[in-house]
Design a protein around this motif. Sequence first.
Motif, PDB file in Angstrom:
ATOM      1  N   LEU A 121       0.829  -1.205  -0.097  1.00 34.93           N
ATOM      2  CA  LEU A 121      -0.016  -0.022   0.116  1.00 34.93           C
ATOM      3  C   LEU A 121       0.966   1.230  -0.033  1.00 34.93           C
ATOM      4  N   VAL A 122       0.863   1.997  -1.104  1.00 32.88           N
ATOM      5  CA  VAL A 122       1.771   3.311  -1.292  1.00 32.88           C
ATOM      6  C   VAL A 122       1.098   4.391  -1.256  1.00 32.88           C
ATOM      7  N   ARG A 123       1.918   5.483  -0.823  1.00 34.37           N
ATOM      8  CA  ARG A 123       1.523   6.828  -0.900  1.00 34.37           C
ATOM      9  C   ARG A 123       2.539   7.661  -1.536  1.00 34.37           C
ATOM     10  N   PHE A 124       2.599   8.437  -2.552  1.00 37.01           N
ATOM     11  CA  PHE A 124       3.307   9.021  -3.353  1.00 37.01           C
ATOM     12  C   PHE A 124       3.006  10.422  -3.100  1.00 37.01           C
ATOM     13  N   GLU A 125       4.157  11.474  -2.519  1.00 32.96           N
ATOM     14  CA  GLU A 125       3.718  12.796  -2.351  1.00 32.96           C
ATOM     15  C   GLU A 125       5.035  13.664  -3.265  1.00 32.96           C
ATOM     16  N   SER A 126       4.722  14.825  -3.589  1.00 34.45           N
ATOM     17  CA  SER A 126       5.467  15.526  -4.287  1.00 34.45           C
ATOM     18  C   SER A 126       4.792  16.918  -4.189  1.00 34.45           C
ATOM     19  N   PRO A 127       5.310  18.209  -4.529  1.00 35.33           N
ATOM     20  CA  PRO A 127       4.794  19.623  -4.476  1.00 35.33           C
ATOM     21  C   PRO A 127       3.723  19.569  -5.402  1.00 35.33           C
ATOM     22  N   ASP A 128       3.564  18.859  -6.323  1.00 31.46           N
ATOM     23  CA  ASP A 128       2.540  18.879  -7.426  1.00 31.46           C
ATOM     24  C   ASP A 128       1.509  17.920  -7.240  1.00 31.46           C
ATOM     25  N   LYS A 129       1.748  16.829  -6.599  1.00 30.17           N
ATOM     26  CA  LYS A 129       0.684  15.676  -6.548  1.00 30.17           C
ATOM     27  C   LYS A 129       0.789  14.691  -5.354  1.00 30.17           C
ATOM     28  N   SER A 130      -0.238  14.537  -4.559  1.00 25.22           N
ATOM     29  CA  SER A 130      -0.134  13.462  -3.703  1.00 25.22           C
ATOM     30  C   SER A 130      -1.021  12.205  -4.024  1.00 25.22           C
ATOM     31  N   VAL A 131      -0.903  11.106  -3.962  1.00 26.04           N
ATOM     32  CA  VAL A 131      -1.828  10.086  -4.277  1.00 26.04           C
ATOM     33  C   VAL A 131      -1.651   8.738  -3.518  1.00 26.04           C
ATOM     34  N   ASN A 132      -2.695   8.064  -3.153  1.00 27.00           N
ATOM     35  CA  ASN A 132      -2.561   6.756  -2.263  1.00 27.00           C
ATOM     36  C   ASN A 132      -3.156   5.632  -3.178  1.00 27.00           C
ATOM     37  N   GLY A 133      -2.805   4.634  -2.888  1.00 27.24           N
ATOM     38  CA  GLY A 133      -3.236   3.412  -3.443  1.00 27.24           C
ATOM     39  C   GLY A 133      -2.486   2.187  -3.366  1.00 27.24           C
ATOM     40  N   LEU A 134      -2.775   1.175  -4.210  1.00 28.04           N
ATOM     41  CA  LEU A 134      -2.366  -0.143  -4.253  1.00 28.04           C
ATOM     42  C   LEU A 134      -0.937  -0.300  -5.212  1.00 28.04           C
ATOM     43  N   GLY A 135       0.501  -0.539  -4.838  1.00 24.71           N
ATOM     44  CA  GLY A 135       1.137  -0.840  -5.582  1.00 24.71           C
ATOM     45  C   GLY A 135       1.409  -2.226  -6.353  1.00 24.71           C
ATOM     46  N   ASP A 136       2.305  -2.344  -7.059  1.00 21.05           N
ATOM     47  CA  ASP A 136       2.681  -3.308  -7.749  1.00 21.05           C
ATOM     48  C   ASP A 136       2.782  -4.563  -6.988  1.00 21.05           C
ATOM     49  N   ILE A 137       1.947  -5.577  -7.082  1.00 16.22           N
ATOM     50  CA  ILE A 137       2.290  -6.909  -6.285  1.00 16.22           C
ATOM     51  C   ILE A 137       3.200  -7.830  -6.947  1.00 16.22           C
ATOM     52  N   LEU A 138       3.975  -8.444  -5.934  1.00 16.84           N
ATOM     53  CA  LEU A 138       5.120  -9.273  -6.411  1.00 16.84           C
ATOM     54  C   LEU A 138       4.635 -10.861  -5.812  1.00 16.84           C
ATOM     55  N   VAL A 139       5.004 -11.725  -6.684  1.00 13.19           N
ATOM     56  CA  VAL A 139       4.725 -13.400  -6.621  1.00 13.19           C
ATOM     57  C   VAL A 139       5.887 -13.895  -6.789  1.00 13.19           C
ATOM     58  N   ASN A 140       6.585 -14.719  -5.977  1.00 14.61           N
ATOM     59  CA  ASN A 140       7.757 -15.550  -6.250  1.00 14.61           C
ATOM     60  C   ASN A 140       7.704 -16.920  -5.904  1.00 14.61           C
ATOM     61  N   VAL A 141       8.677 -17.845  -6.357  1.00 20.34           N
ATOM     62  CA  VAL A 141       8.950 -18.896  -5.922  1.00 20.34           C
ATOM     63  C   VAL A 141      10.412 -19.134  -5.760  1.00 20.34           C
ATOM     64  N   THR A 142      10.846 -19.876  -4.674  1.00 26.01           N
ATOM     65  CA  THR A 142      12.221 -20.071  -4.566  1.00 26.01           C
ATOM     66  C   THR A 142      12.778 -21.623  -4.361  1.00 26.01           C
ATOM     67  N   TRP A 143      13.920 -22.063  -4.801  1.00 23.26           N
ATOM     68  CA  TRP A 143      14.368 -23.169  -4.619  1.00 23.26           C
ATOM     69  C   TRP A 143      15.722 -23.170  -3.905  1.00 23.26           C
ATOM     70  N   MET A 144      16.057 -23.682  -2.861  1.00 27.35           N
ATOM     71  CA  MET A 144      17.236 -23.557  -2.041  1.00 27.35           C
ATOM     72  C   MET A 144      17.824 -24.935  -1.483  1.00 27.35           C
ATOM     73  N   LYS A 145      19.082 -24.921  -1.323  1.00 30.29           N
ATOM     74  CA  LYS A 145      19.773 -26.187  -0.727  1.00 30.29           C
ATOM     75  C   LYS A 145      20.618 -25.538   0.367  1.00 30.29           C
ATOM     76  N   PRO A 146      19.963 -25.537   1.484  1.00 32.78           N
ATOM     77  CA  PRO A 146      20.541 -25.140   2.676  1.00 32.78           C
ATOM     78  C   PRO A 146      22.034 -25.598   2.905  1.00 32.78           C
ATOM     79  N   GLU A 147      22.601 -24.813   3.913  1.00 34.31           N
ATOM     80  CA  GLU A 147      23.949 -24.913   4.556  1.00 34.31           C
ATOM     81  C   GLU A 147      24.065 -26.376   4.933  1.00 34.31           C
ATOM     82  N   SER A 148      25.194 -27.161   4.465  1.00 32.16           N
ATOM     83  CA  SER A 148      25.251 -28.619   5.011  1.00 32.16           C
ATOM     84  C   SER A 148      26.540 -28.505   5.774  1.00 32.16           C
TER      85      SER A 148
END
Length: 250
Positions: free
Chosen positions: A78-105
């Motif tokens: 959820l984001v708010r952008f502020e500048s001297p010219d404009k301010s706006v609130n709303g939803l930002g870009d949603i991120l989705v991901n998948v991870t593969w890992m091999k933990p320390e041995s």
Amino acid sequence: MRKWIVISVTLFVTLPGWSQLQKLCRYGVLPTDNITSLEVNPSLTAADDSGGVSTSQLLFKAYRVISSHWNWGVEVPLVRFESPDKSVNGLGDILVNVTWMKPESSNRVGYGAKMEFLTPTATDKHLGSGKLQASPSLFAVWTSGNGWYVAATYKHYVSVLGDHAREDINYGRIRGNISYLSENKWWVQTNYYYYQNFRDSGKMEFVPEVELGALVNEGAAFFINGSTHAAGNWKSKDWSMGVGFKVLYL
């Protein structure tokens, strides 16, 4: 903005109680920590401090373990952008991901790969890129056995499709990490980010970051971090600060 503050305070007060039910705990800091978790992360970024341009964000992160080597996650801002010219609130870009890992041995080395997609869900052009982005990354981590660890990651950002009127995205990021995890339930993490813009050749940026964190109890952690533009002819921000609270082992 006040609503976001109320939500953050409410979560900060109530989530530790949920986490009391958890058993064994890790910090959830290493890239190879495979933990089901929920994180709330308010932050402020000064894009142009002298010009009064800034972005404040309340980011919700949820990650779920699939198996010992896989997890997936979603991050909703959820984001708010502020500048001297404009301010706006709303939803930002949603991120989705998948991870593969091999933990320390036994050799104390772990590694993995992640695939992220940043979706153009922003409700205003000031709150997102207007592009579907794909970001593959590779990472490795070495642990010393006495609390220290060193990690390195390369991530590439590229726009796949989206608003043709917005700039295409094509840049890489190298992240170096030197951190200490104390047995007394606190940590210090240093990150060193180097960005190279391939769309506009010759532009780069170096951003150092420091994070301090501690376990609230066996299933929850709190942290604070800050970063700044330190060098380069590509300037994404002047500085940023954030805090976070995460519940582990949900």
